[in-house]
Design an enzyme around this catalytic site. Sequence first.
Site, mmCIF file in Angstrom:
data_model
loop_
_atom_site.group_PDB
_atom_site.id
_atom_site.type_symbol
_atom_site.label_atom_id
_atom_site.label_comp_id
_atom_site.label_asym_id
_atom_site.label_seq_id
_atom_site.Cartn_x
_atom_site.Cartn_y
_atom_site.Cartn_z
ATOM 1 N N ASP A 408 0.832 -1.195 0.000
ATOM 2 C CA ASP A 408 0.000 0.000 0.000
ATOM 3 C C ASP A 408 0.873 1.253 0.000
ATOM 4 O O ASP A 408 1.766 1.409 0.840
ATOM 5 C CB ASP A 408 -0.896 -0.026 1.246
ATOM 6 C CG ASP A 408 -1.976 1.033 1.221
ATOM 7 O OD1 ASP A 408 -2.848 0.954 0.343
ATOM 8 O OD2 ASP A 408 -1.941 1.926 2.093
ATOM 9 N N GLU A 437 1.329 -0.609 -5.180
ATOM 10 C CA GLU A 437 0.093 0.160 -5.298
ATOM 11 C C GLU A 437 0.444 1.634 -5.177
ATOM 12 O O GLU A 437 0.318 2.248 -4.124
ATOM 13 C CB GLU A 437 -0.912 -0.263 -4.205
ATOM 14 C CG GLU A 437 -2.299 0.341 -4.372
ATOM 15 C CD GLU A 437 -2.577 1.548 -3.478
ATOM 16 O OE1 GLU A 437 -3.639 2.158 -3.623
ATOM 17 O OE2 GLU A 437 -1.724 1.867 -2.625
#
Length: 685
Positions: A408, A437
């Site tokens: 993330d 990401e």
Amino acid sequence: MTSTTQANSTTPQPTPSAPIGRIPVVDVGPTIENGRWPTKAVVGEVVPIRATVFREGHDAVAATLVLTRPDGTRASATTMTSVNAGLDLWHGTVVPDAEGDWTFHVEGWSDPWGTWTHDADIKVPAGIDVELMLTEGALLLDRAVATLTAATASTTSDAARTLASAAAALRETTSPPLARLAVARSREVTDALAARPLRDLVTTGTAYPLRVHRTRALTGAWYELFPRSEGAWQDPDTGQWRSGTFATAGERLPQIAEMGFDVVYLTPIHPIGTTNRKGPNNTLTTVPGDPGSPYGIGAPEGGHDAIHPDLGTFDDFDAFVARARELDLEVALDIALQASPDHPWVAEHPEWFTTRADGSIAYAENPPKKYQDIYPLNFDNDPEGIYVAIRDMLLLWIEHGVTAFRVDNPHTKPLDFWERILGEIHTAHPEVVFLSEAFTRPAMMRTLAAVGFHQSYTYFTWRNTKEEVEEYLEEVSGDLGAVMRPSFWPTTHDILTPYMQQGGTAAFAIRAALAALASPTYGIYAGYELVENVPRPGAQEQIDNEKYQYVARDWEAADRLGIARLLGLLNDVRRRHPALQQLRNLTLHETSDENMVAFSKHLPAEHSPTGKADTVLVVLTLDPFTTREGVVTLDLSALGVTRADAGASVTVRDELSGEQWRWGSENYVRLDPRGAVAHILEVHA
């Protein structure tokens, strides 16, 4: 004087250049920062390489592309192809067959046979120096026979006999000169010399690194779920929710496997803090029973190395992983390097966070977005301590069977941290795949990939018009594919674009087909099968976002919508066609309609695992509302057709409908989004 010496001692010095050599080899690519980081490939991937090779004067030159194994042995050496006669650009391909750190380089060489044929084709028909030219050709063929004989220890091979016979024909003065030249210029002689060419003044170019990963680093279908929602239920009397567990999430695995997915990706599974816990739809108001965001990691029960008690224990997690493996599913875990205010790190290592002037710890924000339940890590004060903690945490999950990590927001952490930790994990566990990401600036996205991320989220999600789609497909399948492997996601738990909000079931079908067929890796977020497309007002995300609450779904309803069946068909097509498992073999074809795209993927027989050429042509509507009609103009050579004249055609069979047609260079297509949104055509030349 002393200060000047000290300053100079820390100044980077240029790397000495190798001599250019007699046959210059320059502009080799694609490379990453001229070899600073390895170019990427996977086992069995067809990797295109180009180089500029030339020499002084007018003699012919050629180039050989050499692939070297990790142990230093030569894997292949193939003559490259000139792709723009007169401008010195050469192309070739390599296909590594094992994981590891390989190298490739280009050898430039003077081509005496090419020089002779060029001159002889001009002089002999013109009657200039005829016997001299034919004698020089015979001498070159004598050399070629001697070279072949020395290499094969045989003078009786078909190639040696062919070359010796041609040399004799060139010396046969009783035959007409043009007939003698024709023998030397025959297909048999050309093929024999192409297989083992005469090479003079061979100049070896720079060797560039090529890191070869397992195939999952390039190819795979991911399915994302929140474990706590799988099996969650609400007490009708009290209104209280009960969390799903690893056991109940495991009950969904057969359904996911049946749809043909390769990876099941879990959002964070750790304890969640209560301080500033977010309520439904990202509000600051919570009531007892609100689960909070799983990205607000850390509570008294533990942090990144712990499991949320509602989900189960490590034994339960191990059982989930084992069940996934029984179904040929890998398990990927979401890694969010941040902490809730209740994370043990906050009390034990306050220096790992940013303290503001008033003594408070700064929470995460990206104005106007605020994440009061999350403290970002500050790598400035104790980077070594943070590094060790994160490395040990990753190793823990790898020990428990995790083979992939979705990371993330990696762009909010230092690049030197990623380069070091990804390198260390790769050395110890080269099988582990990391997905970045990072929806951010192109330079950051590309450099994250360069320093070690195997795959990257992309801006595919927001590319919807024909121009946007075609431009992006060309970008990610071109040179960028040597560094940043794309992962296409139509939606995520954070992203629901206006196209998906407004286009209904057809939009979900269109984007699934485009993602699955254009990129070797794509992903689907749970609930896609149910066409979950209602947004939170003013936001590009779903209402009642699963990130902040439990979601119980009626999976039986998916059968009525047909998206689950489509996903299964797409994944089946992907597995049966090795051409779709490649990235850099995509060709766009012209369409007359502004909302219709066409692209193909071709894998030649010599590179196909089946030993047969594989070609898939996709014609897709981008309009989820109306029927589109148009003409598709095919580049038949990109489909493996060697004779692309006006009468050339191919047989195409639709993988969705089973219909079969004979297509030429121009073909009428009609696509109705209420029926089939695409033709997925298996091509036979």
